[in-house]
Design a protein around this motif. Structure first.
Motif, PDB file in Angstrom:
ATOM      1  N   GLU A 138      -8.077   6.453  10.443  1.00  0.00           N
ATOM      2  CA  GLU A 138      -9.204   7.157   9.836  1.00  0.00           C
ATOM      3  C   GLU A 138      -9.899   6.343   8.758  1.00  0.00           C
ATOM      4  O   GLU A 138     -10.895   6.793   8.178  1.00  0.00           O
ATOM      5  CB  GLU A 138      -8.725   8.486   9.260  1.00  0.00           C
ATOM      6  N   TYR A 139      -9.401   5.148   8.480  1.00  0.00           N
ATOM      7  CA  TYR A 139      -9.948   4.340   7.406  1.00  0.00           C
ATOM      8  C   TYR A 139     -10.356   2.955   7.894  1.00  0.00           C
ATOM      9  O   TYR A 139      -9.708   2.372   8.767  1.00  0.00           O
ATOM     10  CB  TYR A 139      -8.915   4.153   6.296  1.00  0.00           C
ATOM     11  N   ALA A 140     -11.424   2.441   7.293  1.00  0.00           N
ATOM     12  CA  ALA A 140     -11.774   1.044   7.516  1.00  0.00           C
ATOM     13  C   ALA A 140     -10.786   0.169   6.747  1.00  0.00           C
ATOM     14  O   ALA A 140     -10.318   0.535   5.664  1.00  0.00           O
ATOM     15  CB  ALA A 140     -13.201   0.772   7.048  1.00  0.00           C
ATOM     16  N   ILE A 141     -10.479  -0.978   7.317  1.00  0.00           N
ATOM     17  CA  ILE A 141      -9.557  -1.928   6.706  1.00  0.00           C
ATOM     18  C   ILE A 141     -10.274  -3.256   6.518  1.00  0.00           C
ATOM     19  O   ILE A 141     -10.942  -3.751   7.433  1.00  0.00           O
ATOM     20  CB  ILE A 141      -8.319  -2.147   7.584  1.00  0.00           C
TER      21      ILE A 141
ATOM     22  N   CYS B 127     -13.948  -7.040   7.937  1.00  0.00           N
ATOM     23  CA  CYS B 127     -13.810  -5.591   7.784  1.00  0.00           C
ATOM     24  C   CYS B 127     -13.893  -4.966   9.170  1.00  0.00           C
ATOM     25  O   CYS B 127     -14.741  -5.371   9.976  1.00  0.00           O
ATOM     26  CB  CYS B 127     -14.910  -5.038   6.874  1.00  0.00           C
ATOM     27  N   ILE B 128     -13.022  -3.984   9.433  1.00  0.00           N
ATOM     28  CA  ILE B 128     -13.059  -3.270  10.702  1.00  0.00           C
ATOM     29  C   ILE B 128     -13.115  -1.778  10.410  1.00  0.00           C
ATOM     30  O   ILE B 128     -12.325  -1.256   9.624  1.00  0.00           O
ATOM     31  CB  ILE B 128     -11.854  -3.633  11.602  1.00  0.00           C
ATOM     32  N   SER B 129     -14.046  -1.110  11.060  1.00  0.00           N
ATOM     33  CA  SER B 129     -14.280   0.315  10.818  1.00  0.00           C
ATOM     34  C   SER B 129     -13.284   1.173  11.584  1.00  0.00           C
ATOM     35  O   SER B 129     -12.634   0.691  12.514  1.00  0.00           O
ATOM     36  CB  SER B 129     -15.695   0.682  11.256  1.00  0.00           C
TER      37      SER B 129
ATOM     38  N   THR C 134     -13.072   5.517   1.142  1.00  0.00           N
ATOM     39  CA  THR C 134     -13.266   6.764   1.869  1.00  0.00           C
ATOM     40  C   THR C 134     -13.265   6.486   3.364  1.00  0.00           C
ATOM     41  O   THR C 134     -13.349   5.350   3.787  1.00  0.00           O
ATOM     42  CB  THR C 134     -14.588   7.435   1.477  1.00  0.00           C
ATOM     43  N   GLY C 135     -13.164   7.504   4.160  1.00  0.00           N
ATOM     44  CA  GLY C 135     -13.089   7.352   5.605  1.00  0.00           C
ATOM     45  C   GLY C 135     -14.432   7.040   6.236  1.00  0.00           C
ATOM     46  O   GLY C 135     -14.917   7.765   7.094  1.00  0.00           O
ATOM     47  N   ARG C 136     -15.044   5.947   5.838  1.00  0.00           N
ATOM     48  CA  ARG C 136     -16.355   5.591   6.354  1.00  0.00           C
ATOM     49  C   ARG C 136     -16.296   4.226   7.032  1.00  0.00           C
ATOM     50  O   ARG C 136     -15.352   3.478   6.857  1.00  0.00           O
ATOM     51  CB  ARG C 136     -17.388   5.562   5.219  1.00  0.00           C
ATOM     52  N   ALA C 137     -17.314   3.935   7.783  1.00  0.00           N
ATOM     53  CA  ALA C 137     -17.382   2.663   8.479  1.00  0.00           C
ATOM     54  C   ALA C 137     -17.772   1.552   7.514  1.00  0.00           C
ATOM     55  O   ALA C 137     -18.420   1.791   6.488  1.00  0.00           O
ATOM     56  CB  ALA C 137     -18.400   2.752   9.608  1.00  0.00           C
ATOM     57  N   CYS C 138     -17.379   0.326   7.836  1.00  0.00           N
ATOM     58  CA  CYS C 138     -17.827  -0.832   7.069  1.00  0.00           C
ATOM     59  C   CYS C 138     -19.342  -0.904   7.175  1.00  0.00           C
ATOM     60  O   CYS C 138     -19.900  -0.727   8.254  1.00  0.00           O
ATOM     61  CB  CYS C 138     -17.241  -2.127   7.632  1.00  0.00           C
ATOM     62  N   GLU C 139     -19.983  -1.174   6.077  1.00  0.00           N
ATOM     63  CA  GLU C 139     -21.443  -1.272   6.066  1.00  0.00           C
ATOM     64  C   GLU C 139     -21.876  -2.575   5.426  1.00  0.00           C
ATOM     65  O   GLU C 139     -21.265  -3.032   4.453  1.00  0.00           O
ATOM     66  CB  GLU C 139     -22.050  -0.080   5.326  1.00  0.00           C
TER      67      GLU C 139
ATOM     68  N   TYR D 161      -4.929 -10.846   1.929  1.00  0.00           N
ATOM     69  CA  TYR D 161      -4.658  -9.447   1.608  1.00  0.00           C
ATOM     70  C   TYR D 161      -5.401  -8.531   2.574  1.00  0.00           C
ATOM     71  O   TYR D 161      -6.533  -8.833   2.975  1.00  0.00           O
ATOM     72  CB  TYR D 161      -5.156  -9.111   0.200  1.00  0.00           C
ATOM     73  N   CYS D 162      -4.784  -7.416   2.917  1.00  0.00           N
ATOM     74  CA  CYS D 162      -5.527  -6.364   3.580  1.00  0.00           C
ATOM     75  C   CYS D 162      -5.707  -5.225   2.573  1.00  0.00           C
ATOM     76  O   CYS D 162      -4.924  -5.078   1.628  1.00  0.00           O
ATOM     77  CB  CYS D 162      -4.850  -5.877   4.852  1.00  0.00           C
ATOM     78  N   ALA D 163      -6.750  -4.453   2.785  1.00  0.00           N
ATOM     79  CA  ALA D 163      -7.091  -3.400   1.836  1.00  0.00           C
ATOM     80  C   ALA D 163      -7.746  -2.236   2.567  1.00  0.00           C
ATOM     81  O   ALA D 163      -8.424  -2.436   3.575  1.00  0.00           O
ATOM     82  CB  ALA D 163      -8.021  -3.943   0.752  1.00  0.00           C
ATOM     83  N   ARG D 164      -7.565  -1.051   2.012  1.00  0.00           N
ATOM     84  CA  ARG D 164      -8.133   0.158   2.609  1.00  0.00           C
ATOM     85  C   ARG D 164      -9.444   0.522   1.919  1.00  0.00           C
ATOM     86  O   ARG D 164      -9.514   0.541   0.682  1.00  0.00           O
ATOM     87  CB  ARG D 164      -7.147   1.318   2.469  1.00  0.00           C
TER      88      ARG D 164
END
Length: 129
Positions: free
Chosen positions: A31-34, A50-52, A101-106, A95-98
């Motif tokens: 549910e989260y972009a990473i 970034c992946i949505s 909010t549950g939105r797409a990468c923009e 590093y990976c990061a969340r």
């Protein structure tokens, strides 16, 4: 507890490949972009990709576009960063990061660390000449 843990780093020669994993726990990762970031010694942290959610969109820094590929394993809470044709300048802690909010990468904000609220401890990638 919300957590992210990276793995898969190591030492590789120029031109080699590595596949990093980012394993999430404590939340529904799908549910989260990473995002993926890296930090070289003496330099600021910079965004890599970034992946949505649902893989709706992906972004790459210009320095890695065409060589790196981001993906995720649906329902397994894991994201991946496939790194090919590695160069010495790719050396750093990854590093990976969340995304907050549950939105797409923009395009307007995906490269800013301010939009990510949970970070993993990082994994070292060293590319030798």
């Amino acid at each position: 507890e919300v957590q992210l843990v990276e793995s898969g780093g190591g030492v590789v020669q120029t031109g080699g490949s590595l596949r990093l994993s980012c394993t999430a726990s404590g939340f529904t990762a799908d549910e989260y972009a990473i995002g993926w970031f890296r930090q070289a010694p003496g330099k600021e942290r910079e965004v890599v990709s970034c992946i949505s959610p649902s893989d709706r969109s992906t972004y790459y820094a210009g320095s890695v576009r065409g060589r790196f590929s981001v993906s995720r394993a649906s329902a397994k809470g894991t994201a991946f960063l496939q790194m090919n044709s590695l160069k010495p300048e790719d050396t750093g802690i990854y590093y990976c990061a969340r995304v907050t909010t549950g939105r797409a990468c923009e395009r307007s904000w995906w490269s800013s660390p301010d939009h990510y609220d949970t970070w993993g401890p990082g994994t070292q990638v060293t590319v030798s000449e």
